[in-house]
Write a protein that holds these residues in place. Sequence first.
Motif, PDB file in Angstrom:
ATOM      1  N   GLU A 121      36.673  47.173  37.791  1.00 53.15           N
ATOM      2  CA  GLU A 121      37.416  47.768  38.918  1.00 53.15           C
ATOM      3  C   GLU A 121      37.074  49.219  39.079  1.00 53.15           C
ATOM      4  O   GLU A 121      37.263  49.834  40.406  1.00 53.15           O
ATOM      5  N   TYR A 148      48.619  42.797  28.132  1.00 52.54           N
ATOM      6  CA  TYR A 148      49.000  44.133  28.447  1.00 52.54           C
ATOM      7  C   TYR A 148      50.268  44.313  29.165  1.00 52.54           C
ATOM      8  O   TYR A 148      50.352  43.562  30.158  1.00 52.54           O
ATOM      9  N   LEU A 155      52.509  50.698  36.017  1.00 54.96           N
ATOM     10  CA  LEU A 155      51.313  49.941  36.354  1.00 54.96           C
ATOM     11  C   LEU A 155      51.053  50.256  38.159  1.00 54.96           C
ATOM     12  O   LEU A 155      49.883  50.166  38.451  1.00 54.96           O
ATOM     13  N   LEU A 158      48.804  53.135  37.685  1.00 53.72           N
ATOM     14  CA  LEU A 158      47.231  52.759  37.352  1.00 53.72           C
ATOM     15  C   LEU A 158      46.662  52.181  38.573  1.00 53.72           C
ATOM     16  O   LEU A 158      45.460  52.360  38.793  1.00 53.72           O
ATOM     17  N   GLU A 159      47.313  51.383  39.357  1.00 53.46           N
ATOM     18  CA  GLU A 159      46.719  50.684  40.417  1.00 53.46           C
ATOM     19  C   GLU A 159      46.370  51.940  41.497  1.00 53.46           C
ATOM     20  O   GLU A 159      45.329  51.904  42.132  1.00 53.46           O
ATOM     21  N   VAL A 164      42.964  51.355  36.458  1.00 56.42           N
ATOM     22  CA  VAL A 164      42.516  49.959  36.021  1.00 56.42           C
ATOM     23  C   VAL A 164      40.858  49.872  35.838  1.00 56.42           C
ATOM     24  O   VAL A 164      40.192  49.917  36.928  1.00 56.42           O
ATOM     25  N   ARG A 167      39.527  43.877  35.226  1.00 55.70           N
ATOM     26  CA  ARG A 167      40.415  42.787  35.331  1.00 55.70           C
ATOM     27  C   ARG A 167      40.208  41.375  35.115  1.00 55.70           C
ATOM     28  O   ARG A 167      39.043  41.460  35.274  1.00 55.70           O
ATOM     29  N   SER A 176      48.487  38.979  30.499  1.00 53.61           N
ATOM     30  CA  SER A 176      48.504  40.432  30.809  1.00 53.61           C
ATOM     31  C   SER A 176      48.911  40.787  32.452  1.00 53.61           C
ATOM     32  O   SER A 176      48.662  40.037  33.038  1.00 53.61           O
ATOM     33  N   ARG A 178      49.515  41.736  35.740  1.00 54.04           N
ATOM     34  CA  ARG A 178      48.383  42.242  36.893  1.00 54.04           C
ATOM     35  C   ARG A 178      46.901  41.982  36.425  1.00 54.04           C
ATOM     36  O   ARG A 178      46.007  42.568  36.893  1.00 54.04           O
ATOM     37  N   ILE A 180      45.272  42.655  33.938  1.00 55.69           N
ATOM     38  CA  ILE A 180      44.729  44.029  33.587  1.00 55.69           C
ATOM     39  C   ILE A 180      44.038  43.740  32.215  1.00 55.69           C
ATOM     40  O   ILE A 180      44.750  43.459  31.244  1.00 55.69           O
ATOM     41  N   ILE A 183      42.034  49.545  30.830  1.00 55.64           N
ATOM     42  CA  ILE A 183      42.245  50.957  31.676  1.00 55.64           C
ATOM     43  C   ILE A 183      41.515  51.810  31.181  1.00 55.64           C
ATOM     44  O   ILE A 183      40.716  52.057  30.157  1.00 55.64           O
TER      45      ILE A 183
END
Length: 235
Positions: A121, A148, A155, A158-159, A164, A167, A176, A178, A180, A183
Amino acid sequence: MSVRIGVITFPGSLDDRDAQRAVRIAGAEPVALWHGSHDLEGVDALVLPGGFSYGDYLRSGAIAALSPIMAEVRAAAEKGMPVLGICNGFQMLVEAHLLPGGLIRNDHQHFVRRDQRLTVENNDTAWTNTFAKNQEIVIPLKNGEGGYIAADETLDRLEGEGLVAFRYAGVNPNGSLRDIAGITNDRGNVVGLMPHPEHATEAGFGPDTRAAMRSGVDGLGFFESAIAAVARIAA
């Protein structure tokens, strides 16, 4: 220049030798470090390897995160040194508050071991810069407490901020949030993930690919990225 990457051994570490070998295959010099030391021995980057560190029965990584050397890891990370936490090492990084969130028991309550597809990502970190954004790679995974978690606010941050790093693709192996798998911090020098890139660095010993059994070497990119990042810092 000769890049020196330290690999810290904690009581219970299982994959420290594998990480050292991966560093060597990538073209850097591995330096074995001990958790009870305060000396990083002048290394350029650090790896916290996988395993089942002492005190994991309380909470994975919680006691290891208090080891003497972690004070030096924290200081080095704050100065921009590349730091990679793999599996148990990822758990230590979140327990040491170098990365946000936490890792809990897999949602299916079983230990999982598989060759796992990941999507890159963020390819703008010290450990991912040799990958292409959205590139799919295959990295071995083995964990029992790899789920996670983080607050929705964390979250979303992070997005929204592109933190992230990886993924899960195809299947979420541990619940986990989303999907994930890994990170990074804001600066991009600290990365943590549950899969094990050190187990995919040498043909004949990696995941199966369409080309041949056990030929996958996608993990090599992590260590080559760190070498490139150190070279840029030195320049």
